[in-house]
Design an enzyme around this catalytic site. Structure first.
Site, PDB file in Angstrom:
ATOM      1  N   ASP A  67     -17.219 -65.324  71.859  1.00 61.61           N
ATOM      2  CA  ASP A  67     -15.686 -65.292  71.829  1.00 61.61           C
ATOM      3  C   ASP A  67     -15.205 -66.554  72.444  1.00 61.61           C
ATOM      4  OD1 ASP A  67     -12.820 -64.614  71.869  1.00 61.61           O
ATOM      5  OD2 ASP A  67     -12.928 -63.726  73.816  1.00 61.61           O
ATOM      6  N   HIS A  78      -2.655 -71.128  75.858  1.00 66.84           N
ATOM      7  CA  HIS A  78      -3.021 -69.913  76.373  1.00 66.84           C
ATOM      8  C   HIS A  78      -3.867 -70.343  77.909  1.00 66.84           C
ATOM      9  CE1 HIS A  78      -4.787 -66.166  77.311  1.00 66.84           C
ATOM     10  NE2 HIS A  78      -6.046 -66.475  77.139  1.00 66.84           N
ATOM     11  N   GLU A  91      -5.760 -59.301  73.362  1.00 65.15           N
ATOM     12  CA  GLU A  91      -6.124 -60.710  73.059  1.00 65.15           C
ATOM     13  C   GLU A  91      -6.059 -60.739  71.519  1.00 65.15           C
ATOM     14  OE1 GLU A  91      -9.504 -62.453  75.074  1.00 65.15           O
ATOM     15  OE2 GLU A  91      -8.590 -62.318  76.891  1.00 65.15           O
ATOM     16  N   GLU A  98      -6.344 -62.711  68.381  1.00 65.19           N
ATOM     17  CA  GLU A  98      -7.591 -63.660  68.166  1.00 65.19           C
ATOM     18  C   GLU A  98      -7.631 -63.605  66.486  1.00 65.19           C
ATOM     19  OE1 GLU A  98     -10.796 -64.351  70.277  1.00 65.19           O
ATOM     20  OE2 GLU A  98      -9.746 -63.180  72.172  1.00 65.19           O
ATOM     21  N   ASP A 118      -9.414 -58.830  70.914  1.00 67.25           N
ATOM     22  CA  ASP A 118     -10.391 -58.634  71.955  1.00 67.25           C
ATOM     23  C   ASP A 118     -10.005 -58.005  73.172  1.00 67.25           C
ATOM     24  OD1 ASP A 118     -13.052 -59.009  72.543  1.00 67.25           O
ATOM     25  OD2 ASP A 118     -12.887 -60.698  73.493  1.00 67.25           O
ATOM     26  N   ARG A 134      -8.174 -56.737  82.570  1.00 69.02           N
ATOM     27  CA  ARG A 134      -8.099 -57.970  83.624  1.00 69.02           C
ATOM     28  C   ARG A 134      -8.799 -57.892  84.849  1.00 69.02           C
ATOM     29  NH1 ARG A 134      -7.216 -61.947  79.820  1.00 69.02           N
ATOM     30  NH2 ARG A 134      -5.440 -61.288  78.371  1.00 69.02           N
ATOM     31  N   GLN A 153     -12.757 -57.630  84.903  1.00 69.99           N
ATOM     32  CA  GLN A 153     -12.974 -58.981  84.446  1.00 69.99           C
ATOM     33  C   GLN A 153     -12.824 -59.947  85.937  1.00 69.99           C
ATOM     34  OE1 GLN A 153     -11.396 -60.800  81.175  1.00 69.99           O
ATOM     35  NE2 GLN A 153     -12.177 -62.929  81.605  1.00 69.99           N
ATOM     36  N   LYS A 182     -14.758 -57.041  79.093  1.00 70.20           N
ATOM     37  CA  LYS A 182     -14.533 -57.357  77.803  1.00 70.20           C
ATOM     38  C   LYS A 182     -15.239 -56.772  76.732  1.00 70.20           C
ATOM     39  CE  LYS A 182     -12.590 -60.755  76.509  1.00 70.20           C
ATOM     40  NZ  LYS A 182     -11.173 -60.854  76.175  1.00 70.20           N
ATOM     41  N   THR A 192     -13.845 -54.248  70.768  1.00 71.22           N
ATOM     42  CA  THR A 192     -13.274 -55.565  70.123  1.00 71.22           C
ATOM     43  C   THR A 192     -13.034 -54.851  68.642  1.00 71.22           C
ATOM     44  OG1 THR A 192     -14.543 -57.168  71.253  1.00 71.22           O
ATOM     45  CG2 THR A 192     -13.543 -57.828  69.136  1.00 71.22           C
ATOM     46  N   GLU A 234       0.297 -63.102  79.741  1.00 68.06           N
ATOM     47  CA  GLU A 234       1.183 -64.386  79.519  1.00 68.06           C
ATOM     48  C   GLU A 234       2.553 -63.816  79.276  1.00 68.06           C
ATOM     49  OE1 GLU A 234      -0.651 -67.775  77.179  1.00 68.06           O
ATOM     50  OE2 GLU A 234      -1.719 -65.757  76.528  1.00 68.06           O
TER      51      GLU A 234
END
Length: 573
Positions: A278, A285, A353, A355, A387, A391, A394, A407, A411, A518
């Site tokens: 990844d 971002h 996420e 992607e 993905d 938070r 992590q 993570k 996925t 975000e």
């Protein structure tokens, strides 16, 4: 995304009629992935057929499955399927806007309404021309229902919306697209390589056998692995043959029994993922997260960001197909009180996420880097990818080695892999380079104009059916070619089935951010949704990522979708 996700000192994701979720997302063991690599000119006539006998190129039985002409595979449920078949051209992405009823329609890899995947891209009128009224939850045609009503019967299934041989020019899954997947038809247990055509999937192996193609040994398989390994010459020839098969009228009677309504099949992870990497390629971002966690820094980007595409290795075994439920992960997180021991339990800051994933076909030699210019010699195609990210887990674990349990739990990958050749019209130049690049990453030379490394992909993020963001992929600072070159510059080898992801796709405006951290600015500004406010994901929430790209002659190339629903921690899928 390797960026930390909470402020820390820094020095440096059985329904009727068929359950389409993936209990075991990995494909069964394959034969030698090289399969048969036919010569590019081996017996193909201009219409895509072959003068060779069906088994002449391999010595194999052309097709050892059940009789492909058995029409009983076509939707034995007897359900009818309504929904739009055209893609309107209004709006920035043609996607349903907030306030639409129910989630965007899916790739049918989990229990879902039997409606057009085109309606994942727009809420268009029904076949009768009248606006389609939202269905009540649980009713036919509603999210979670097993079927829909109002379709017209055809020879291609009990009830479908559009003849796959006469698709409208604005259908994003027309002959100009032809993405690959793996499916199981109703009443069967075997997996088959399929090609999507409108709201149908063509059994590619059976079609190759029926038309005497030399590519039977590549297509009559339970995985895309052999085709991926065959290389770009074969990829082009197979795509040319498939295009001829579905567009030449003389083939229609042969292929009609081999077309299955998407609503009647189960979709699988289309290839066995070898390694998963990844990246972190969106400047917007990375700048947003830097501003959240380092608000006083002169530059929100880390010092290395403009010099190399930052990435980390993920976990290939937890890549799942779209529609697979996502169980909320557990792990350690920082205690609220300073100096208190860490807390163990379910993540309370579960995020998405948005992607794009790139699928490697041709392997490389250990110790030999892959140069920028060889990107299309190794990469077969791309797909949408979510993905999922915990938070809080992590943030506590990532120093000093980067993301791990936050993570690696899930996925989600689209069921459809779009070949790069279908996206030639979507190629664009990447953003201007603001820092000198090392030679192996430098894409500013004369050849850049002929081989632009960016892709104009229009993505959309929906939470419980309500679009909250439309991230533009065209603004990604680091290209897929640069990521491949960086991934191998130390001599690391590629393998067939390697998957690498772009990193979260975000644009410059709040309505273009690709993650909840975000969109809510780390929880400060909750999203207002009809079902309540959201900062991070709650149990029962469903995320749907959809997308499209500009195609030839003003068409659109549909990228399918990635869908996943959050289940409580400890749930057994």
């Amino acid at each position: 995304m390797p960026e930390q996700t909470e402020q820390t000192p820094l020095d440096l994701p059985g329904g009727a009629p068929f359950d389409r979720s993936e209990d075991n997302p990995s494909d069964p063991s394959e034969e030698d992935p090289s399969g048969l690599s036919p010569d590019s000119s081996s017996g193909l006539s201009p219409d895509g057929s072959s003068s060779l006998s069906p088994d002449s190129s391999s010595g194999l039985s052309p097709y050892d499955r059940s009789d492909p002409s058995d029409l009983s595979h076509d939707d034995p449920s007897g359900l009818s399927h309504d929904g739009p078949s055209r893609l309107p051209h209004d709006g920035p992405s043609g996607l349903p806007q907030s306030g639409s009823s129910g989630p965007p329609q899916d790739d049918r890899s989990a229990p879902s309404p039997a409606t057009s995947a085109t309606s994942a891209i727009s809420a268009a009128p029904a076949a009768s021309g009248a606006p389609a009224a939202p269905a009540a939850p649980g009713a036919p045609g509603a999210p979670g229902a097993s079927g829909a009503s109002g379709a017209r019967p055809t020879a291609f299934g009990a009830a479908v919306r559009e003849d796959p041989f006469s698709l409208s020019e604005d259908n994003p899954f027309g002959p100009h697209n032809l993405p690959y997947g793996v499916f199981t038809p109703a009443g069967s247990d075997d997996r088959r390589v399929g090609v999507r055509l409108g709201e149908h999937v063509l059994d590619a192996g059976a079609a190759a056998a029926a038309l005497g193609s030399p590519y039977v040994a590549l297509l009559a398989r339970p995985s895309l692995g052999p085709l991926l390994a065959a290389g770009p010459t074969v990829w082009r020839d197979v795509r040319r043959a498939l295009t001829a098969w579905v567009t030449v009228p003389a083939h229609q009677d042969t292929l009609a029994p081999l077309l299955f309504p998407l609503s009647s099949v189960r979709l699988h992870l289309p290839f066995e993922v070898a390694d998963y990497v990844d990246f972190y390629a969106s400047e917007q971002h990375a700048s947003n997260l830097g501003s959240i966690f380092r608000p006083d820094a002169a530059d929100p980007l880390t010092p290395n960001w403009k010099h190399l595409p930052i990435g980390y290795h993920g976990r290939a075994g937890t890549v799942v197909v779209s529609g697979t439920d996502v169980v909320r992960p557990c792990g350690q997180r920082r205690a609220a009180e300073a100096g208190a021991p860490p807390v163990f339990g379910p993540s309370v800051r579960l995020d998405i996420e948005t992607e794009v994933g790139f699928v490697v076909g041709v392997p490389s030699t250990l110790g030999v880097p892959v140069p920028l210019g060889d990107f299309r010699q190794h990469v077969f195609g791309l797909c949408l990818l979510n993905d999922w990210s915990a938070r809080d887990i992590q943030a506590w674990e990532y120093v000093p080695l980067g993301p791990f349990l936050g993570k690696s739990f899930t996925t989600s990958l689209s069921a459809w892999i779009t070949p790069l050749e279908a996206l030639d019209a979507a190629r664009v130049a990447p953003p201007e380079r603001t820092h000198p690049l090392q030679p192996y990453l430098d894409d500013t030379g004369e050849s850049a104009a002929d081989e632009p490394g960016g892709y104009d992909l229009r993505l959309s993020v929906a939470v419980n059916g309500h679009v909250v963001s439309e991230p533009p992929f065209s603004g990604m600072y680091w290209t897929a070619a640069q990521q491949l070159a960086h991934m191998t510059v130390n001599g690391a080898a590629l393998r067939t089935g390697d998957l690498y992801a772009s990193g979260t796709v975000s644009g410059s405006a709040p309505g273009q951010y690709g993650s909840l951290i975000e969109l809510t600015w780390n929880g400060r500004d909750p999203l207002d949704l009809p079902e309540g406010k959201r900062t991070f994901l709650e149990d029962g929430d469903e995320i749907t990522l959809t997308g499209w790209a500009p195609g030839p002659n003003g068409t659109r190339v549909g990228l399918g979708e990635v869908r996943g629903r959050i289940l409580p921690a400890g749930t057994t899928r």
